[in-house]
Design a protein around this motif. Structure first.
Motif, short mmCIF file in Angstrom:
data_model
loop_
_atom_site.label_atom_id
_atom_site.label_comp_id
_atom_site.label_asym_id
_atom_site.label_seq_id
_atom_site.Cartn_x
_atom_site.Cartn_y
_atom_site.Cartn_z
N GLY A 264 37.88 36.38 35.83
CA GLY A 264 38.67 35.67 36.78
C GLY A 264 39.62 36.28 37.55
O GLY A 264 40.42 36.70 37.07
N ASN A 265 39.11 36.53 38.99
CA ASN A 265 39.98 37.23 39.75
C ASN A 265 40.91 36.51 40.55
O ASN A 265 40.90 35.25 40.46
CB ASN A 265 39.10 38.34 40.59
N LYS A 266 42.18 37.14 40.87
CA LYS A 266 43.20 36.68 41.94
C LYS A 266 44.06 35.79 40.90
O LYS A 266 44.62 34.95 41.37
CB LYS A 266 42.46 35.75 43.01
N SER A 267 44.50 36.27 39.64
CA SER A 267 45.28 35.42 39.06
C SER A 267 46.56 35.58 39.49
O SER A 267 47.56 34.90 39.07
CB SER A 267 45.45 36.17 37.39
N ASP A 268 46.97 36.43 40.44
CA ASP A 268 48.32 36.49 41.20
C ASP A 268 48.77 35.17 42.00
O ASP A 268 49.72 34.78 42.23
CB ASP A 268 48.57 37.71 42.02
N LEU A 269 47.34 34.48 42.35
CA LEU A 269 47.64 33.33 43.21
C LEU A 269 48.03 32.15 42.52
O LEU A 269 46.90 31.18 42.54
CB LEU A 269 46.34 33.26 44.13
N SER B 160 43.78 40.63 38.54
CA SER B 160 44.40 40.63 39.98
C SER B 160 44.23 41.96 40.50
O SER B 160 44.78 42.96 40.37
CB SER B 160 46.01 40.32 40.02
N ALA B 161 43.16 42.10 41.53
CA ALA B 161 43.03 43.14 42.18
C ALA B 161 44.30 43.33 43.04
O ALA B 161 44.82 44.70 43.20
CB ALA B 161 41.78 43.07 43.17
N ALA B 162 44.81 42.36 43.57
CA ALA B 162 46.08 42.46 44.45
C ALA B 162 47.20 43.26 43.69
O ALA B 162 47.87 44.07 44.53
CB ALA B 162 46.49 41.21 44.93
N HIS C 38 30.78 35.25 47.63
CA HIS C 38 31.25 36.07 48.48
C HIS C 38 32.85 35.85 48.56
O HIS C 38 33.32 34.68 48.30
CB HIS C 38 30.82 35.59 49.95
N GLY C 39 33.90 36.83 48.49
CA GLY C 39 35.36 36.77 48.57
C GLY C 39 35.89 36.50 47.42
O GLY C 39 37.21 36.23 47.29
N VAL C 40 35.37 36.63 46.43
CA VAL C 40 35.71 36.49 44.97
C VAL C 40 36.56 37.79 44.75
O VAL C 40 37.58 37.74 43.80
CB VAL C 40 34.99 36.13 43.75
N GLY C 41 36.42 38.86 45.26
CA GLY C 41 37.15 40.24 44.87
C GLY C 41 36.21 41.27 44.35
O GLY C 41 36.84 42.39 43.95
N LYS C 42 35.00 41.25 44.52
CA LYS C 42 34.11 42.29 43.88
C LYS C 42 34.35 43.66 44.68
O LYS C 42 34.62 44.69 44.00
CB LYS C 42 32.49 41.92 44.07
N SER C 43 34.46 43.61 45.92
CA SER C 43 34.67 44.79 46.57
C SER C 43 35.94 45.50 46.28
O SER C 43 36.25 46.66 46.06
CB SER C 43 34.57 44.74 48.03
N SER C 44 37.01 44.49 46.11
CA SER C 44 38.39 45.23 45.84
C SER C 44 38.53 45.88 44.46
O SER C 44 39.11 46.64 44.39
CB SER C 44 39.35 43.84 46.01
N LEU C 45 37.88 45.08 43.52
CA LEU C 45 37.99 45.69 42.14
C LEU C 45 37.10 46.89 42.11
O LEU C 45 37.58 47.85 41.60
CB LEU C 45 37.14 44.79 41.11
P1 GDP Z 1 33.87 40.37 47.70
O1 GDP Z 1 33.22 39.38 48.90
O2 GDP Z 1 33.63 39.49 46.46
O3 GDP Z 1 33.64 41.55 47.72
O4 GDP Z 1 35.62 40.11 47.76
P2 GDP Z 1 36.48 41.13 48.44
O5 GDP Z 1 36.97 41.96 47.48
O6 GDP Z 1 36.21 41.65 49.79
O7 GDP Z 1 38.15 40.25 48.68
C1 GDP Z 1 37.97 39.03 49.58
C2 GDP Z 1 39.43 38.79 50.03
O8 GDP Z 1 40.20 38.30 48.71
C3 GDP Z 1 40.05 40.09 50.53
O9 GDP Z 1 40.87 39.47 51.52
C4 GDP Z 1 40.80 40.68 49.48
O10 GDP Z 1 41.93 41.39 49.91
C5 GDP Z 1 41.35 39.42 48.64
N1 GDP Z 1 41.44 39.32 47.41
C6 GDP Z 1 40.53 40.20 46.45
N2 GDP Z 1 41.28 40.19 44.97
C7 GDP Z 1 42.35 39.54 45.15
C8 GDP Z 1 43.69 39.41 44.29
O11 GDP Z 1 43.32 39.61 43.17
N3 GDP Z 1 44.35 38.51 44.70
C9 GDP Z 1 44.70 38.40 45.97
N4 GDP Z 1 45.72 37.58 46.41
N5 GDP Z 1 43.65 38.51 46.77
C10 GDP Z 1 42.71 39.27 46.50
#
Ligand code: GDP
Ligand code: MG
Length: 174
Positions: free
Chosen positions: A118-123, A149-151, A16-23
């Motif tokens: 490996g997501n969130k490479s921007d952080l 980086s989904a962001a 949870h929270g890794v960015g699956k839904s964002s991607l």
């Molecule tokens: P899921 O639980 O795997 O579906 O994750 P979400 O897509 O809901 O993302 C969880 C949180 O991480 C959200 O607040 C997103 O905006 C944030 N997030 C997702 N991808 C990235 C990324 O690449 N960079 C940053 N900085 N935040 C991200």
């Protein structure tokens, strides 16, 4: 049929929270929709890869109800898998390993495309998993690797195109 041949089911796995839904939303082109259910969605889109159209059905349903039944279904139904962790979360990286092992167990002798992401490479400042660690893990797991980086939308297109290429490589060698 010919059209079914070109529909590839891609399953997103990961903590949870890794960015699956964002991607998945970037892939589906629905980032701005506020009424997208957070619980689970499927995105259906055609993309041109190397001059040929491919239809991907991307399933963001892993966390939909967190039952064994659903998780077993997910492990069985994919033509390809995207295992996502966050580079800012070591525990999610360890979870990715567990998922890889589970997948191997579920699909024994099958050679299915798997991409470790490996997501969130921007952080940059909160990074807990290095690029080298991710790459090394993918070697051990015998799968592809990419940081995204989904962001920033960085490498997201490459990720999904890479999946199509992996699927085609395997089909061509049959
Ligand atoms: P899921 O639980 O795997 O579906 O994750 P979400 O897509 O809901 O993302 C969880 C949180 O991480 C959200 O607040 C997103 O905006 C944030 N997030 C997702 N991808 C990235 C990324 O690449 N960079 C940053 N900085 N935040 C991200
Ligand atoms: Mg989600």
């Amino acid at each position: 049929s010919d059209s079914e041949d070109h529909v590839f089911k891609v399953i997103l796995l990961g903590e949870h929270g890794v960015g699956k839904s964002s991607l998945a939303r970037i892939f589906g082109g629905v980032e701005d929709l506020h009424d997208v259910e957070d619980a689970g969605n499927t995105y259906d889109r055609s993309i041109a890869v190397d001059g040929e159209e491919a239809c991907l059905l991307v399933f963001d349903i892993w966390e939909q109800d967190n039952t064994h039944w659903l998780h077993n279904q997910c492990m069985k139904m994919g033509d390809a898998y995207v295992i996502v962790y966050s580079v800012t979360d070591k525990a999610s990286f360890e979870k990715a390993s567990e998922l890889r092992i589970q997948l191997r167990r579920a699909r024994q002798s099958e050679d299915i495309p798997i991409i470790l992401v490996g997501n969130k490479s921007d952080l940059v400042r909160s990074r807990e998993v290095s690029v080298e660690e991710g790459r090394a893990c993918a070697v051990v797991f015998d799968c592809k690797f990419i940081e995204t980086s989904a962001a920033l939308h960085h490498n997201v297109k490459d990720l999904f195109e890479g999946i199509v290429r992996q699927i085609r490589l395997r089909k061509d060698s049959k």
